[in-house]
Every structure is written in C-alpha cells, then in structure tokens.
Design a protein around this motif. Structure first.
Motif, PDB file in Angstrom:
ATOM      1  N   ASN A   1      -1.237   2.700   6.343  1.00  0.00           N
ATOM      2  CA  ASN A   1      -0.307   2.378   5.262  1.00  0.00           C
ATOM      3  C   ASN A   1      -1.007   1.857   4.009  1.00  0.00           C
ATOM      4  OD1 ASN A   1       1.929   3.075   6.811  1.00  0.00           O
ATOM      5  ND2 ASN A   1       2.141   1.013   7.640  1.00  0.00           N
ATOM      6  N   TYR A   2      -2.293   1.556   4.160  1.00  0.00           N
ATOM      7  CA  TYR A   2      -3.071   1.080   3.022  1.00  0.00           C
ATOM      8  C   TYR A   2      -4.549   1.347   3.281  1.00  0.00           C
ATOM      9  CZ  TYR A   2      -3.918  -3.067   5.960  1.00  0.00           C
ATOM     10  OH  TYR A   2      -4.273  -3.910   6.983  1.00  0.00           O
TER      11      TYR A   2
ATOM     12  N   THR B   1      -2.279   0.054  -1.480  1.00  0.00           N
ATOM     13  CA  THR B   1      -1.231   0.642  -0.641  1.00  0.00           C
ATOM     14  C   THR B   1      -1.028   2.130  -0.908  1.00  0.00           C
ATOM     15  OG1 THR B   1       0.561   0.121  -2.205  1.00  0.00           O
ATOM     16  CG2 THR B   1      -0.021  -1.570  -0.578  1.00  0.00           C
ATOM     17  N   THR B   2      -0.408   2.800   0.057  1.00  0.00           N
ATOM     18  CA  THR B   2      -0.105   4.226  -0.049  1.00  0.00           C
ATOM     19  C   THR B   2       1.395   4.443  -0.262  1.00  0.00           C
ATOM     20  OG1 THR B   2       0.311   4.494   2.308  1.00  0.00           O
ATOM     21  CG2 THR B   2      -1.982   4.726   1.570  1.00  0.00           C
TER      22      THR B   2
ATOM     23  N   PHE C   1       3.695   3.259   2.468  1.00  0.00           N
ATOM     24  CA  PHE C   1       4.098   1.854   2.433  1.00  0.00           C
ATOM     25  C   PHE C   1       5.243   1.620   1.447  1.00  0.00           C
ATOM     26  CE2 PHE C   1       1.231  -1.827   3.948  1.00  0.00           C
ATOM     27  CZ  PHE C   1       2.310  -2.384   4.625  1.00  0.00           C
TER      28      PHE C   1
ATOM     29  N   VAL D   1       5.912  -0.465  -4.582  1.00  0.00           N
ATOM     30  CA  VAL D   1       5.790  -1.923  -4.650  1.00  0.00           C
ATOM     31  C   VAL D   1       6.704  -2.554  -5.703  1.00  0.00           C
ATOM     32  CG1 VAL D   1       3.435  -1.945  -3.755  1.00  0.00           C
ATOM     33  CG2 VAL D   1       3.808  -1.818  -6.237  1.00  0.00           C
TER      34      VAL D   1
ATOM     35  N   ILE E   1       5.289  -5.134   3.093  1.00  0.00           N
ATOM     36  CA  ILE E   1       3.849  -5.280   2.878  1.00  0.00           C
ATOM     37  C   ILE E   1       3.415  -6.709   3.191  1.00  0.00           C
ATOM     38  CG2 ILE E   1       2.018  -5.247   1.135  1.00  0.00           C
ATOM     39  CD1 ILE E   1       3.703  -3.029  -0.285  1.00  0.00           C
TER      40      ILE E   1
ATOM     41  N   ASN F   1       1.760   2.036  -6.583  1.00  0.00           N
ATOM     42  CA  ASN F   1       0.907   1.547  -5.514  1.00  0.00           C
ATOM     43  C   ASN F   1       0.544   0.094  -5.824  1.00  0.00           C
ATOM     44  OD1 ASN F   1       0.502   4.425  -4.596  1.00  0.00           O
ATOM     45  ND2 ASN F   1      -0.611   4.531  -6.529  1.00  0.00           N
TER      46      ASN F   1
END
Length: 242
Positions: free
Chosen positions: A7-8, A24-25, A28, A31, A40, A231
């Motif tokens: 996920n990251y 992060t991807t 995830f 943000v 997260i 991200n």
C-alpha cells in the motif's frame, strides 16, 4: 532505495536512523479524503503522534516544527523538525518529495518540490535551514528523493526550458533537459540532484530512485488531469526501532 510494502513504498536507507519515510499508492486511497487518511494513520500506527501538514501552494515556504507550532500551516510546502512526537505529511500528484535527515542533530523533514518549488530552490532552502536553525554540517546531511514523475513523461515547453536557462548555469542544467525533435523533457530529480551537489551535499549522501508516478500505482495529474487524487509522503521517528 524504496521498498514496496503493497500500500506504500518505504525508504530503506532511513531505517538505520530510526526514521520511517514512506510514499503512499493509489491502493491506499486519496490522502485528501479523511477516511483514507485514517486508514493510513492506523496502518502506520501513528495515532499517538501529532500530524503536521499544510496548504501547499508551490511556494518555497518551510515551517520549522517547534513546541507550540500549529499542526496546519497556510502557504507551506515543507517542514523540518527534531521532535520525536510528530509526523510530517505532504501531498503529491507528480511533484517531487525531498526527504532530509541530519546525522548529527537528528533533525529531519520533507519538502514538496514541483517545478515551481524546484525553480525557487526549496530543497536548498531546507538544507540552509538545517544549517542555520539546527546547526547541521553539510557533510552530515542526507538527502533522499521521493517518487515523482520521470523525465520521459514530463514534457515541457521551449519557454519552460528558456526560463530555467536564464536563471541557472550550464553546470546545474547538465543532463536536466533533453530534446526529441522539437519536444523538450525535464528531469526534476536530476535538477535537484545538481542543485544539491552544487551547494555542497556529498554525492554519497544523496539517495535517488527510478520510480515514476505516471507509470506506477500512483495518482498522477499528468495522466489523470483533474480526476487525479493525491499520494502522501510521511516521515516520522519510529520509536519501535530505537
């Protein structure tokens, strides 16, 4: 080097400094969304820390996090601190995160460096603040480039090229721009690398990577336009490693 944690991605070299530096991807989430941020935070186990972030405007403004510093800052694209109880959180969709660590004072941080921030030399400004506010020595400063868009996917205009050419030396611009037919391409990571070398950061203290937001499982404004999410770059002291 960044290690895939599903996920990251995590910066392997910072582990020895008891730091966790991640990116992060899309898996995830975005943000900017509260629920995704909560997920997260839970995954990283940082519920007990204070998270510092800002409204990013492609400025060269950097906040030093001290006792009493607000957890949210307007018009801010970077943070530096030596506190163990905080998390630095910045947002991206192709721009370049630059992580910092000073081996003598344990000060650390991250700045958001799109082309505008790079043009304003926000990364160099972060190094200067480490020197002035934390009394860091250049030889002890580690610079790590996070995940941004690669030069192959970063086409720019001739006017863009000329703007940089007027401001920076041939030494700084070496291998930063390349031209295919009449198309120009810009390497933001290489540009910042050259700025750091020119300022005096040791080559062995600069960490590069070959990942690209346009091609990987990341939000990318170039690829997704206005539909792009963001991200997250997070950096904090990992108490469990001490």
């Amino acid at each position: 080097m960044f290690i895939d944690k599903k996920n990251y991605w995590e910066l392997e070299e910072f582990k020895e400094f008891n730091l966790k530096a991640i990116y992060t991807t899309k898996t995830f989430g975005d943000v900017r969304n509260e629920e995704d941020r909560k997920n997260i935070i839970s995954t990283l186990k940082i519920e007990d820390k204070k998270i510092y972030s800002g409204y990013q405007t492609h400025s060269d403004n950097i906040v030093v996090i001290e006792k009493g510093t607000p957890e949210y800052s307007e018009d801010t694209d970077g943070f530096l601190t030596d506190r163990d109880d905080v998390v630095i959180f910045t947002k991206y969709a192709d721009c370049l995160p630059i992580y910092f660590y000073d081996k003598k004072t344990s000060a650390y941080g991250c700045v958001h460096s799109g082309w505008v921030g790079s043009y304003k030399k926000i990364g160099v400004k972060a190094v200067q603040i480490l020197q002035e506010r934390f009394k860091a020595d250049l030889e002890n400063i580690i610079v790590a480039f996070g995940i941004g868009i690669s030069s192959e996917n970063y086409e720019v205009s001739e006017e863009f090229y000329e703007k940089f050419k007027l401001q920076f030396s041939e030494k700084i611009l070496e291998n930063v721009f390349y031209k295919i037919d009449k198309r120009y391409f810009f390497d933001n990571q290489k540009f910042n690398y050259n700025l750091m070398i020119d300022y005096g950061i040791k080559r062995e203290n600069i960490i590069e990577n070959q990942l690209c937001t346009f091609e990987g499982d990341f939000h990318s404004h170039r690829r997704e336009k206005e539909l792009s999410g963001r991200n997250g770059a997070y950096i904090f002291v990992d108490i469990s490693r001490k």
